[in-house]
Design an enzyme around this catalytic site. Sequence first.
Site, PDB file in Angstrom:
ATOM      1  N   VAL A   1       0.872  -1.174   0.000  1.00 30.50           N
ATOM      2  CA  VAL A   1       0.000   0.000   0.000  1.00 30.50           C
ATOM      3  C   VAL A   1       0.908   1.222   0.000  1.00 30.50           C
ATOM      4  O   VAL A   1       1.904   1.260   0.730  1.00 30.50           O
ATOM      5  CB  VAL A   1      -0.940   0.006   1.226  1.00 30.50           C
ATOM      6  CG1 VAL A   1      -1.708   1.311   1.335  1.00 30.50           C
ATOM      7  CG2 VAL A   1      -1.896  -1.176   1.174  1.00 30.50           C
TER       8      VAL A   1
ATOM      9  N   GLU B   1       4.999 -15.234   3.608  1.00 28.97           N
ATOM     10  CA  GLU B   1       6.175 -14.957   4.421  1.00 28.97           C
ATOM     11  C   GLU B   1       6.142 -13.478   4.757  1.00 28.97           C
ATOM     12  O   GLU B   1       5.730 -12.657   3.936  1.00 28.97           O
ATOM     13  CB  GLU B   1       7.482 -15.275   3.674  1.00 28.97           C
ATOM     14  CG  GLU B   1       7.719 -16.745   3.401  1.00 28.97           C
ATOM     15  CD  GLU B   1       7.060 -17.245   2.128  1.00 28.97           C
ATOM     16  OE1 GLU B   1       6.972 -18.472   1.972  1.00 28.97           O
ATOM     17  OE2 GLU B   1       6.606 -16.423   1.298  1.00 28.97           O
TER      18      GLU B   1
ATOM     19  N   ASN C   1       8.728  -6.791  10.773  1.00 28.20           N
ATOM     20  CA  ASN C   1       7.580  -6.007  10.309  1.00 28.20           C
ATOM     21  C   ASN C   1       6.419  -6.207  11.287  1.00 28.20           C
ATOM     22  O   ASN C   1       5.505  -6.995  11.062  1.00 28.20           O
ATOM     23  CB  ASN C   1       7.196  -6.405   8.886  1.00 28.20           C
ATOM     24  CG  ASN C   1       6.203  -5.459   8.269  1.00 28.20           C
ATOM     25  OD1 ASN C   1       5.481  -4.747   8.961  1.00 28.20           O
ATOM     26  ND2 ASN C   1       6.145  -5.452   6.935  1.00 28.20           N
TER      27      ASN C   1
ATOM     28  N   TYR D   1      -1.701  -9.831  10.018  1.00 28.10           N
ATOM     29  CA  TYR D   1      -1.946 -11.216   9.633  1.00 28.10           C
ATOM     30  C   TYR D   1      -2.508 -12.028  10.800  1.00 28.10           C
ATOM     31  O   TYR D   1      -3.445 -12.813  10.627  1.00 28.10           O
ATOM     32  CB  TYR D   1      -0.679 -11.865   9.074  1.00 28.10           C
ATOM     33  CG  TYR D   1      -0.188 -11.189   7.816  1.00 28.10           C
ATOM     34  CD1 TYR D   1      -1.062 -10.876   6.777  1.00 28.10           C
ATOM     35  CD2 TYR D   1       1.150 -10.843   7.659  1.00 28.10           C
ATOM     36  CE1 TYR D   1      -0.619 -10.242   5.621  1.00 28.10           C
ATOM     37  CE2 TYR D   1       1.602 -10.219   6.504  1.00 28.10           C
ATOM     38  CZ  TYR D   1       0.708  -9.925   5.490  1.00 28.10           C
ATOM     39  OH  TYR D   1       1.151  -9.304   4.354  1.00 28.10           O
TER      40      TYR D   1
END
Length: 161
Positions: free
Chosen positions: A85, A117, A122, A129
């Site tokens: 994004v 992955e 991050n 997730y």
Amino acid sequence: MTVHRSSSGSFEQRARVRPLERTDLLSVMELERLGHSHPWTQATFLDCFKPNYRLFGVEDERGELIGYAVIAYLVDEAHLLNICVSPNAQGRGLGRWLLRHLKAVALADQMVQMILEVRVSNVVANALYLSEGFSEIGLRRGYYPDGNSREDARVMALRFT
């Protein structure tokens, strides 16, 4: 597909998801350079325009590309290879919205699970997730380039059935 989102009470975003085309490549490459420390090459993106891949772009209300995703279908598994994004559009729920779109498409295409992955560093993506139902199923040591060294990748999966 169109979405109307409000965030923090003041931001209004109109966006739509559509299949990416080769003519989008210049915009995709610009987003890729802005969004990733080690961007894919143009050749890598071109190689994804195959029948077993799904490439989606997110456009804003002006028709400007503000995000994209690339998924490879392998038998009954959707492998999320790249999602991005625009930095100018981050923090507004578009990444989550795009991920939900990808999950819905994979489910409609009768995929059994989605895997991906993600860099262990991050934190935002890992949290996204996990909040969307993915669980960690493994670790790939040294998977991502990181300056002069390598960074581990967390392998995550979401079963649809």
